[in-house]
Design a protein around this motif. Structure first.
Motif, short mmCIF file in Angstrom:
data_model
loop_
_atom_site.label_atom_id
_atom_site.label_comp_id
_atom_site.label_asym_id
_atom_site.label_seq_id
_atom_site.Cartn_x
_atom_site.Cartn_y
_atom_site.Cartn_z
N LEU A 150 -61.10 -16.97 14.96
CA LEU A 150 -60.80 -15.94 13.96
C LEU A 150 -61.10 -14.55 14.50
CD1 LEU A 150 -62.15 -17.66 10.73
CD2 LEU A 150 -59.76 -17.40 11.45
N ALA A 151 -62.21 -14.41 15.24
CA ALA A 151 -62.53 -13.11 15.84
C ALA A 151 -61.45 -12.72 16.85
CB ALA A 151 -63.90 -13.17 16.52
N GLU A 152 -61.02 -13.67 17.65
CA GLU A 152 -59.99 -13.38 18.65
C GLU A 152 -58.67 -13.03 17.98
OE1 GLU A 152 -57.48 -12.95 21.71
OE2 GLU A 152 -57.08 -14.60 20.34
N ARG A 161 -60.34 -5.50 21.92
CA ARG A 161 -61.15 -6.67 22.24
C ARG A 161 -62.52 -6.70 21.57
NH1 ARG A 161 -60.36 -8.00 28.64
NH2 ARG A 161 -58.26 -8.83 28.43
N ASP A 162 -62.97 -5.58 21.07
CA ASP A 162 -64.29 -5.50 20.45
C ASP A 162 -64.24 -5.27 18.94
OD1 ASP A 162 -65.75 -5.78 22.89
OD2 ASP A 162 -65.25 -3.70 23.37
N PHE A 163 -63.04 -5.25 18.38
CA PHE A 163 -62.92 -4.87 16.97
C PHE A 163 -63.70 -5.80 16.04
CE2 PHE A 163 -61.15 -4.61 12.76
CZ PHE A 163 -61.00 -3.24 12.58
N ALA A 164 -63.53 -7.10 16.18
CA ALA A 164 -64.18 -8.05 15.26
C ALA A 164 -65.70 -7.93 15.33
CB ALA A 164 -63.73 -9.48 15.56
N THR A 165 -66.23 -7.86 16.54
CA THR A 165 -67.67 -7.73 16.70
C THR A 165 -68.16 -6.41 16.12
OG1 THR A 165 -67.63 -9.09 18.71
CG2 THR A 165 -69.54 -7.67 18.40
N ARG A 166 -67.45 -5.34 16.43
CA ARG A 166 -67.84 -4.01 15.94
C ARG A 166 -67.78 -3.95 14.41
NH1 ARG A 166 -64.77 -1.46 19.05
NH2 ARG A 166 -63.04 -1.10 17.65
N MET A 167 -66.76 -4.57 13.83
CA MET A 167 -66.62 -4.58 12.37
C MET A 167 -67.85 -5.22 11.72
SD MET A 167 -63.76 -6.61 10.08
CE MET A 167 -64.11 -8.16 10.87
N ILE A 168 -68.29 -6.36 12.24
CA ILE A 168 -69.45 -7.04 11.67
C ILE A 168 -70.72 -6.25 11.96
CG2 ILE A 168 -70.82 -9.17 11.66
CD1 ILE A 168 -68.00 -9.50 10.45
#
Length: 179
Positions: A150-152, A161-168
């Motif tokens: 889901l993150a990917e 490439r860092d959007f999902a991590t940064r969002m959380i």
């Protein structure tokens, strides 16, 4: 009618540690170091063995919180384009899971798909799963893969490439700053 799987009744768990694990896997994939699977698996197993029962439950709840947050973001993104998140996420998710037979046993794919659908319809994945009993050992890799996929998916949609991590991370920072 309120649902017993409403996210407001679910424990958030250890979202930070779950996010760190997903971010580490994403970076390994993006950096072309995914081939070190055996080493990564050994480190994951050592980490899991170091957890007590409460810590392990917190990590499971944290992974489910990630899945919920990722699906919530995806639902809003797809709705902005008049698309159904289930229609656009689930088929590719299932296809990706099926391509990982060494890590993901086929019999856990329906459960992980149920988690994604539950989250996509606004239900807590952890509370949805608890209806059916305790987590099994065979579901652990699949749970991590679910959050990773889901993150990917989010990172591909945003071309970042860092959007999902940064969002959380941003959501966690905002939550910790609230009085």
């Amino acid at each position: 009618m309120p649902s017993s799987c409403d996210p407001k009744h679910a424990p958030a768990g250890d979202v930070g540690t779950a996010l760190m694990a997903i971010d580490s896997r994403l970076k390994a994939i993006y950096d072309g170091k995914a081939g070190t699977h055996a080493e990564q698996q050994q480190l994951s197993e050592q980490f899991a063995a170091s957890l007590g029962p409460d810590e392990a439950d917190d990590l499971l709840d944290g992974a489910c919180t990630l899945i919920y947050m990722f699906m919530r973001w995806l639902r809003m993104a797809y709705e902005d384009h008049d698309r159904d998140v289930i229609e656009y996420v689930v088929p590719s998710f299932v296809a990706s899971m099926r391509m990982m037979p060494k890590s993901i046993r086929p019999e856990v794919i329906p459960t992980m798909t149920g988690l994604v659908v539950a989250a996509g319809t606004g239900l807590s994945p952890s509370l949805w799963r608890k209806q059916y009993g305790d987590w099994t050992g065979g579901e652990m890799n699949a749970l991590e893969a679910t959050a990773l996929l889901l993150a990917e998916h989010i990172n591909r949609l945003t071309e970042d490439r860092d959007f999902a991590t940064r969002m959380i991370s941003d959501a966690l920072s905002s939550a910790s700053q609230r009085p």
